[in-house]
Design an enzyme around this catalytic site. Structure first.
Site, PDB file in Angstrom:
ATOM      1  N   CYS A 199      61.441 -57.507  30.747  1.00 22.03           N
ATOM      2  CA  CYS A 199      62.298 -58.397  29.971  1.00 22.03           C
ATOM      3  C   CYS A 199      61.798 -59.832  30.037  1.00 22.03           C
ATOM      4  CB  CYS A 199      63.718 -58.359  30.516  1.00 22.03           C
ATOM      5  SG  CYS A 199      64.415 -56.718  30.545  1.00 22.03           S
ATOM      6  N   ARG A 247      54.925 -59.177  27.169  1.00 19.80           N
ATOM      7  CA  ARG A 247      55.438 -58.521  28.374  1.00 19.80           C
ATOM      8  C   ARG A 247      55.940 -57.112  28.074  1.00 19.80           C
ATOM      9  NH1 ARG A 247      57.145 -62.722  32.178  1.00 19.80           N
ATOM     10  NH2 ARG A 247      58.874 -61.464  32.908  1.00 19.80           N
ATOM     11  N   TRP A 278      63.360 -54.848  27.903  1.00 18.77           N
ATOM     12  CA  TRP A 278      62.607 -53.627  28.179  1.00 18.77           C
ATOM     13  C   TRP A 278      63.594 -52.723  28.907  1.00 18.77           C
ATOM     14  CZ3 TRP A 278      60.745 -50.974  32.594  1.00 18.77           C
ATOM     15  CH2 TRP A 278      59.732 -50.051  32.340  1.00 18.77           C
ATOM     16  N   ASN A 285      66.603 -60.355  33.731  1.00 23.59           N
ATOM     17  CA  ASN A 285      65.384 -59.572  33.925  1.00 23.59           C
ATOM     18  C   ASN A 285      65.475 -58.978  35.320  1.00 23.59           C
ATOM     19  OD1 ASN A 285      62.770 -58.596  34.231  1.00 23.59           O
ATOM     20  ND2 ASN A 285      61.864 -60.618  34.547  1.00 23.59           N
ATOM     21  N   GLY A 286      65.299 -57.668  35.449  1.00 28.13           N
ATOM     22  CA  GLY A 286      65.362 -57.046  36.777  1.00 28.13           C
ATOM     23  C   GLY A 286      66.414 -55.958  36.809  1.00 28.13           C
ATOM     24  N   GLU A 321      40.040 -45.280  35.250  1.00 33.58           N
ATOM     25  CA  GLU A 321      40.429 -46.438  34.438  1.00 33.58           C
ATOM     26  C   GLU A 321      40.255 -46.133  32.945  1.00 33.58           C
ATOM     27  OE1 GLU A 321      42.032 -48.995  34.571  1.00 33.58           O
ATOM     28  OE2 GLU A 321      41.253 -50.506  33.218  1.00 33.58           O
ATOM     29  N   LYS A 380      43.308 -46.290  30.267  1.00 36.38           N
ATOM     30  CA  LYS A 380      43.263 -47.153  29.076  1.00 36.38           C
ATOM     31  C   LYS A 380      43.521 -46.321  27.820  1.00 36.38           C
ATOM     32  CE  LYS A 380      43.442 -50.565  30.330  1.00 36.38           C
ATOM     33  NZ  LYS A 380      43.302 -50.994  31.683  1.00 36.38           N
ATOM     34  N   GLU A 439      47.175 -45.274  27.568  1.00 37.03           N
ATOM     35  CA  GLU A 439      48.065 -46.421  27.333  1.00 37.03           C
ATOM     36  C   GLU A 439      48.125 -46.845  25.886  1.00 37.03           C
ATOM     37  OE1 GLU A 439      48.351 -49.855  30.457  1.00 37.03           O
ATOM     38  OE2 GLU A 439      46.278 -49.288  30.173  1.00 37.03           O
ATOM     39  N   HIS A 490      36.531 -26.962  40.395  1.00 34.52           N
ATOM     40  CA  HIS A 490      37.628 -26.516  41.259  1.00 34.52           C
ATOM     41  C   HIS A 490      38.948 -26.421  40.503  1.00 34.52           C
ATOM     42  CE1 HIS A 490      35.022 -26.705  44.708  1.00 34.52           C
ATOM     43  NE2 HIS A 490      34.617 -27.910  44.318  1.00 34.52           N
ATOM     44  N   LYS A 509      54.075 -55.674  30.488  1.00 32.63           N
ATOM     45  CA  LYS A 509      52.897 -56.326  31.074  1.00 32.63           C
ATOM     46  C   LYS A 509      53.048 -56.552  32.569  1.00 32.63           C
ATOM     47  CE  LYS A 509      48.931 -58.436  31.119  1.00 32.63           C
ATOM     48  NZ  LYS A 509      47.779 -57.522  31.213  1.00 32.63           N
TER      49      LYS A 509
END
Ligand code: F6R
Length: 607
Positions: free
Chosen positions: A2, A27, A74, A98-99, A479, A483, A486, A502, A602
């Site tokens: 947020c 964000r 968010w 926010n939180g 990574e 990416k 995402e 395996h 973010k």
């Protein structure tokens, strides 16, 4: 996460709030809203989805007034609906948050017992209801806000606005950052300085537990114990607050392209003027005496730590334990004497990483932070913060911060290798020379863009993809897969190449693209054998290697991407580029939202 903004201005607040919210879009959010005070009366507008929906609504239903608060949400508690969007309003109180308020159920039950019901699924509404309740019992807005804040548990940043109070905002910080902006007869509040950059470059950061009473004439701050405190006003460098795309189509593209420059900045920051020595701050622990490193982070920063493990162990013979912050903090691992704990974070605000740092506070010999945001909580709570010099990163998918994290961690590993007598002066000198040449090498490597577009065209039709790598290329494979997931929403997994047989080899058929990250190094032949196993089962190999590797193993592969040859120690930094570009161009081919991928934030300031 947020985003919060607030303004006590001398002009109409709504356009200023929307503009500031735009600067917080990076964000990540799924609804937005603003509230203003006009002729003493509080009113609000909220809309689901992108900010343009809120702007459209404001065209048809404008909000006048020179004081206001705004929010990008968010979703955590409750779906992203208009009803759950902030600002939340209860009678004379509007609040943005926010939180997470952890005890909101308990507070909601108390309010219910007093006959006060709720209308939304959010934790935030409880804050507004509680403040309203206190005001109904005769408290002033400030007293009501303080009494409310005193009841809250969790991590939050809060901003209150009150009916009839056109010259008052109350801001509180406990876990999530808040910045107060100083203008000329105007005052602002923002989740970060970026939001406030067009209005002011004079910023006061609130500390943990601070409550700020903001009026146009200035701000009064009390600390967690209720004592009046003076928090410094810092002048923010305009550059660090710049958020334009610099001619690129996306922030992510700009940030990928910036890597040669910012890696150069990181190198200059830690190398002597002649470039022949790594110069670390005096407070740095003596690596010769360190017995063990613990590296903790989340997401992409965690993969930087995994890569660094190879460097510290192979080059410096220093044992390293790497953990995901959210696991580490609850696993409560024993920390033996002689341990230095390193926390890696772009934002410096990731809640799990911060909690892991706090766990190590009285246990580790020393706490280091490798951060991008130097004013962040993680930087401030560590014994020593090592900035990565990446500049503001806006794209939700981390790119330049990753390669700068790698660059700084490699310099630490080289310093440790020398201090522990594990590396000759000649070898260090060779590696430093290669490092100094890395920005130029990366510039040359940008030429792979065309080849990557071809790979991406093919990949964009896939349901799923595998990334393989050995040694320090294994974290790079992880990574690359992260990416791709995402920003293109294609399912991707990464395996250490040797692990393929395996289990995951069962996934291989002619529909499965397999991206192999393999410079022509000591492990290359083993990787070629793994590639043969994939090709024998119809899998489509995309080989990312250097010219020698492509020549040695390219035959039979579906596609090849050729990078310049570098010292194998530096290869992970260079191979980050194709990992990023593959995801970027695949997302473009699929038409997904590159800079603000769905569901992502973010800076993850909640658990
Ligand atoms: C992935 C990404 C995230 C972050 C993670 C940690 O592209 O950006 O995985 O790396 O959320 O964030 P910081 O580094 O801010 O602690």
């Amino acid at each position: 996460m947020c985003g919060i903004v607030g303004v006590l201005g001398n002009h109409e607040a709504a356009p200023v709030l929307v503009e500031a919210l735009k600067r917080l879009e990076y964000r990540g959010y799924d609804s937005a809203g603003i509230a203003t005070i006009n002729d003493g009366v509080l009113d609000r507008r909220r809309a689901v989805g992108k900010l343009v929906n809120l702007s459209d609504m404001l065209v048809h239903h404008p909000l006048a007034g020179k004081a206001g608060i705004g929010h990008t949400r968010w979703a955590t508690h409750g779906a992203p609906t208009e009803q759950n969007a902030h600002p939340h309003k209860a009678g004379p109180v509007a609040v943005v948050h926010n939180g997470i308020i952890e005890n909101f159920r308990e507070l909601r039950a108390e309010l219910a017992a007093a006959g006060i019901g709720h209308e939304t699924d959010t934790d935030t509404e409880t804050v507004a209801l509680l403040a309203q309740h206190h005001m109904q019992q005769g408290m002033t807005p400030e007293a009501a806000a303080r009494a409310t804040i005193a009841r809250l548990r969790g991590a939050y940043a809060l901003l209150f606005l009150f009916d009839g109070e056109g010259d008052l905002m109350i801001a509180a910080r406990a876990g999530s950052p808040l910045a107060i902006g100083h203008g000329e007869g105007e005052m602002y509040v923002g989740s970060d300085a970026i939001a406030l950059a067009p209005m002011t470059d004079r910023i006061t950061y609130l500390e943990e537990g601070d409550i700020a009473v903001v009026a146009r004439a200035g701000v009064t701050i009390t600390d967690a114990d209720g004592r009046l405190v003076n928090r410094p006003v810092t002048q923010i460098a305009i550059d660090s607050a710049r958020v334009d795309k610099g001619g690129h189509r996306h922030f992510m593209a700009k940030e990928i392209a910036e890597q040669p420059m910012v890696i150069g900045n990181a190198l200059r920051h830690y190398l002597s003027d002649d470039g022949n020595e790594i110069v670390l701050p005096e407070a740095m622990p003596d690596f010769a005496r360190v017995e063990r490193l613990v590296l903790v982070a989340c997401g992409t920063a965690y993969y930087a730590c995994l890569t660094a493990k190879y460097w510290f162990e192979q080059l410096a013979r220093l044992p390293v334990e790497v953990d995901i912050a959210s696991e580490f903090r609850y696993r409560e691992p024993p920390i033996s004497p002689g341990t230095v704990a390193i926390f890696v974070s772009q934002s410096g605000e990731t809640a799990d990483t911060l909690a892991a740092l706090r766990y190590c506070r009285d246990r580790a010999d020393s706490i280091l932070a490798v951060v991008n945001v130097e004013t962040s909580s993680i930087a401030r709570e560590s014994d020593l913060a090592l900035p990565i010099q990446a500049g503001t990163e806006i794209g939700v998918a981390s790119t330049k911060a990753f390669t700068c994290q790698l660059t700084v961690l490699l310099m630490l590993a080289l310093k440790a290798a020398r201090a522990r007598g594990e590396m000759s002066a000649e070898r260090l000198s060779d590696l430093l020379s290669a490092l100094r040449g890395l920005p130029a090498t990366l510039n040359t490597a940008m030429e792979i863009d065309g080849a990557i577009r071809d790979v991406a065209r093919d990949l964009s039709g896939a349901q799923s993809a595998l990334f393989l790598g050995r040694g320090a290329m294994y974290p790079l494979a992880l990574e690359g897969a992260l990416k791709l997931k995402e920003i293109s929403y294609i399912h991707a997994e990464a395996y250490a190449s040797g692990e393929l047989k395996h289990g995951p080899i069962a996934l291989i058929d002619e529909t499965m693209p397999v991206i192999v990250m393999a410079p022509c190094d000591a492990l290359f032949e083993k990787t070629v054998s793994n590639m043969q196993e994939v090709m024998a089962r119809g899998g489509r190999i995309v080989l990312v290697s250097d010219a020698a590797g492509v020549a040695a193993a390219g035959a039979g592969t579906f596609q090849a991407v050729t990078l310049p040859a570098v010292d194998p120690v530096l290869a992970p930094i260079l191979y980050a580029l194709p990992a990023q570009l593959i995801a970027y161009h695949t997302a473009i081919a699929k038409g997904t939202d590159v800079d603000q991928p769905r569901n992502l934030a973010k800076s993850v300031t909640v658990e």
